[in-house]
Design a protein around this motif. Structure first.
Motif, short mmCIF file in Angstrom:
data_model
loop_
_atom_site.label_atom_id
_atom_site.label_comp_id
_atom_site.label_asym_id
_atom_site.label_seq_id
_atom_site.Cartn_x
_atom_site.Cartn_y
_atom_site.Cartn_z
N THR A 37 9.01 15.45 -16.18
CA THR A 37 9.17 14.03 -16.51
C THR A 37 10.12 13.85 -17.68
O THR A 37 10.42 14.78 -18.42
N ASP A 38 10.57 12.64 -17.84
CA ASP A 38 11.44 12.24 -18.93
C ASP A 38 10.64 11.26 -19.78
O ASP A 38 10.61 10.07 -19.51
N PHE A 39 9.94 11.77 -20.79
CA PHE A 39 9.04 10.93 -21.58
C PHE A 39 9.76 9.78 -22.29
O PHE A 39 9.28 8.66 -22.29
N ASN A 40 10.91 10.07 -22.92
CA ASN A 40 11.60 9.02 -23.67
C ASN A 40 12.63 8.26 -22.83
O ASN A 40 13.36 7.44 -23.34
N GLN A 41 12.67 8.54 -21.56
CA GLN A 41 13.51 7.85 -20.58
C GLN A 41 14.98 7.77 -21.00
O GLN A 41 15.63 6.74 -20.87
N ASP A 42 15.50 8.94 -21.45
CA ASP A 42 16.91 9.02 -21.81
C ASP A 42 17.74 9.70 -20.73
O ASP A 42 18.91 10.00 -20.92
N GLY A 43 17.12 9.95 -19.57
CA GLY A 43 17.83 10.57 -18.45
C GLY A 43 17.76 12.10 -18.46
O GLY A 43 18.34 12.75 -17.59
N ILE A 44 17.06 12.69 -19.42
CA ILE A 44 16.94 14.14 -19.52
C ILE A 44 15.48 14.53 -19.36
O ILE A 44 14.61 14.04 -20.09
N THR A 45 15.19 15.38 -18.40
CA THR A 45 13.82 15.81 -18.16
C THR A 45 13.35 16.68 -19.32
O THR A 45 14.03 17.62 -19.71
N ASP A 46 12.20 16.34 -19.88
CA ASP A 46 11.67 17.02 -21.07
C ASP A 46 10.78 18.19 -20.65
O ASP A 46 9.83 18.00 -19.90
N PRO A 47 11.08 19.41 -21.13
CA PRO A 47 10.30 20.58 -20.75
C PRO A 47 8.91 20.61 -21.38
O PRO A 47 8.72 20.16 -22.51
N ILE A 48 7.96 21.15 -20.63
CA ILE A 48 6.59 21.36 -21.11
C ILE A 48 6.30 22.85 -20.99
O ILE A 48 6.54 23.45 -19.94
N ILE A 49 5.80 23.46 -22.07
CA ILE A 49 5.41 24.87 -22.05
C ILE A 49 3.91 24.95 -22.29
O ILE A 49 3.41 24.50 -23.31
N ASP A 50 3.24 25.54 -21.34
CA ASP A 50 1.80 25.78 -21.43
C ASP A 50 1.64 27.22 -21.90
O ASP A 50 2.07 28.15 -21.20
N THR A 51 1.04 27.43 -23.08
CA THR A 51 0.96 28.78 -23.63
C THR A 51 0.05 29.71 -22.83
O THR A 51 0.01 30.91 -23.11
N ARG A 52 -0.65 29.18 -21.82
CA ARG A 52 -1.39 30.08 -20.94
C ARG A 52 -0.44 31.03 -20.21
O ARG A 52 -0.86 32.04 -19.68
N ALA A 53 0.85 30.71 -20.19
CA ALA A 53 1.84 31.58 -19.56
C ALA A 53 2.16 32.78 -20.43
O ALA A 53 2.83 33.70 -19.99
N PHE A 54 1.69 32.79 -21.68
CA PHE A 54 1.93 33.89 -22.60
C PHE A 54 0.69 34.77 -22.68
O PHE A 54 -0.43 34.26 -22.71
N SER A 55 0.88 36.07 -22.73
CA SER A 55 -0.23 36.97 -23.02
C SER A 55 0.25 38.04 -23.98
O SER A 55 1.41 38.45 -23.96
N CYS A 56 -0.65 38.45 -24.84
CA CYS A 56 -0.34 39.45 -25.86
C CYS A 56 -1.20 40.67 -25.60
O CYS A 56 -2.42 40.55 -25.45
#
Length: 173
Positions: free
Chosen positions: A67-86
């Motif tokens: 989605t584009d939260f601020n509606q500037d025409g650029i899709t805003d990335p979301i990173i879910d840290t569940r994708a990281f493991s240590c």
């Protein structure tokens, strides 16, 4: 059924990571986001390495362009840290009952991003009319509930930030 829906969302999000950059015309989203992602991942690697020389692994599907939260025409990335493991910590990125971090990078006019971090158990983005809404599932204590009861908060974008009412709606008698 919840697993099937969640898997469908993950599959769709993974597809969007591949499709949206190809669809972008004036802005190449993947190129624009690449320095921000690299800095974010390097910080996560350092956090992991400081815990008994742990090694960070990033699984596929943790970055969503939805989605584009601020509606500037650029899709805003979301990173879910569940994708990281240590390798040296089971809970560094995939925390306990309180959840894990959802990071949203909202684009600025100067090709940079502002990062917003939310602690949540899960997330999704909905649309009400033309307004995107971030819906987060929190631990029950966030809503003055006892134990692991589900508690939800909805955030919209206005005046340069995410906003919510933080209201607890009580039953009318």
């Amino acid at each position: 059924m919840y697993s099937i829906i969640k898997q469908s969302i993950i599959t769709t999000a993974a597809s969007l990571v591949l499709i949206i950059p190809a669809m972008a015309s004036a802005q190449d989203i993947s190129t624009r986001f690449k320095p921000t992602l690299a800095t974010f991942v390097e910080a996560a690697k350092l956090d992991c390495a400081t815990l008994d020389k742990g090694v960070l692994e990033v699984t596929d599907g943790g970055i969503y362009f939805t989605t584009d939260f601020n509606q500037d025409g650029i899709t805003d990335p979301i990173i879910d840290t569940r994708a990281f493991s240590c390798s040296s910590s089971a809970t560094l990125f995939n925390g306990g009952t309180g959840g894990h971090y959802i990071n949203i990078f909202v684009s600025n006019d100067d090709n940079s991003y502002k990062r917003f971090e939310f602690l949540a158990q899960d997330s999704t983005v909905l649309s009400l009319g033309s307004s995107p809404v971030l819906l987060l599932k929190h631990h029950g204590t966030s809503c003055n509930l006892v134990g692991p009861s589900a508690c939800f908060a909805a955030y919209s974008w206005a005046e340069g930030t995410f906003n919510t009412t933080n209201a607890i709606i009580r039953t009318q008698e």
